[in-house]
Design a protein around this motif. Structure first.
Motif, PDB file in Angstrom:
ATOM      1  N   LYS A  39       1.113  -1.451   0.054  1.00  0.00           N
ATOM      2  CA  LYS A  39       0.110   0.110  -0.113  1.00  0.00           C
ATOM      3  C   LYS A  39       0.942   1.321   0.049  1.00  0.00           C
ATOM      4  N   ARG A  40       1.880   1.449   1.118  1.00  0.00           N
ATOM      5  CA  ARG A  40       2.855   2.506   0.683  1.00  0.00           C
ATOM      6  C   ARG A  40       3.552   2.677  -0.393  1.00  0.00           C
ATOM      7  N   LEU A  41       3.847   1.591  -1.011  1.00  0.00           N
ATOM      8  CA  LEU A  41       4.938   1.617  -2.276  1.00  0.00           C
ATOM      9  C   LEU A  41       3.645   2.136  -3.376  1.00  0.00           C
ATOM     10  N   LEU A  42       2.402   1.941  -3.360  1.00  0.00           N
ATOM     11  CA  LEU A  42       1.748   2.540  -4.272  1.00  0.00           C
ATOM     12  C   LEU A  42       1.275   3.890  -4.069  1.00  0.00           C
ATOM     13  N   GLU A  43       1.169   4.367  -2.764  1.00  0.00           N
ATOM     14  CA  GLU A  43       0.983   5.789  -2.515  1.00  0.00           C
ATOM     15  C   GLU A  43       2.399   6.598  -2.769  1.00  0.00           C
ATOM     16  N   HIS A  44       3.333   6.067  -2.779  1.00  0.00           N
ATOM     17  CA  HIS A  44       4.408   6.969  -3.108  1.00  0.00           C
ATOM     18  C   HIS A  44       5.204   6.910  -4.400  1.00  0.00           C
ATOM     19  N   PHE A  45       4.875   5.741  -5.116  1.00  0.00           N
ATOM     20  CA  PHE A  45       5.436   5.588  -6.401  1.00  0.00           C
ATOM     21  C   PHE A  45       4.654   5.650  -7.351  1.00  0.00           C
ATOM     22  N   GLY A  46       4.782   6.504  -8.425  1.00  0.00           N
ATOM     23  CA  GLY A  46       3.805   6.690  -9.571  1.00  0.00           C
ATOM     24  C   GLY A  46       4.002   5.737 -10.546  1.00  0.00           C
TER      25      GLY A  46
END
Length: 117
Positions: A39-46
């Motif tokens: 979830k955090r990777l999806l939030e921060h990396f486009g």
């Protein structure tokens, strides 16, 4: 997972721009305990590209393509290839606001089954 968090903090939280590329165990792709990490990777990396290289000898019940029954890491002397499931993740944080990140996933198997077998 610790290295993913370090990269997230360094790129996404500090500079807001950058590229991260990791070769790692592929367990975080489907492991239920890695939900927060994904979830955090999806939030921060486009933009995220995942190349799953498979190779996990311990994962049972996994379906493989019929034409390519061996790991991408197989050789003439070692048909099984590596024993640890591996993935390459390339993640880009370009500072652009996106409502839906671009995620590309490939599951790669060996194309040299006839040569090895």
């Amino acid at each position: 997972m610790r290295f993913f968090r370090i990269a997230e903090r360094r790129i996404a939280e500090m500079s807001g721009r950058g590229i991260v590329c990791y070769i790692s165990n592929f367990s975080y792709l489907s492991d239920p305990s890695s939900v927060v990490l994904r979830k955090r990777l999806l939030e921060h990396f486009g933009l995220i590209w995942i190349d799953c290289l498979n190779g996990d000898s311990r994962e049972t019940g996994r379906e493989r393509p019929k034409a390519t029954q061996i790991s991408i890491f197989s050789t003439q002397s070692n048909r099984a290839g590596i024993q640890v499931g591996t993935a390459v993740a390339t993640m880009v944080c370009d500072g652009a606001a996106r409502s839906d990140p671009g995620v590309r996933y490939r599951s790669l198997w060996s194309l040299k089954a006839a040569a090895v077998g």
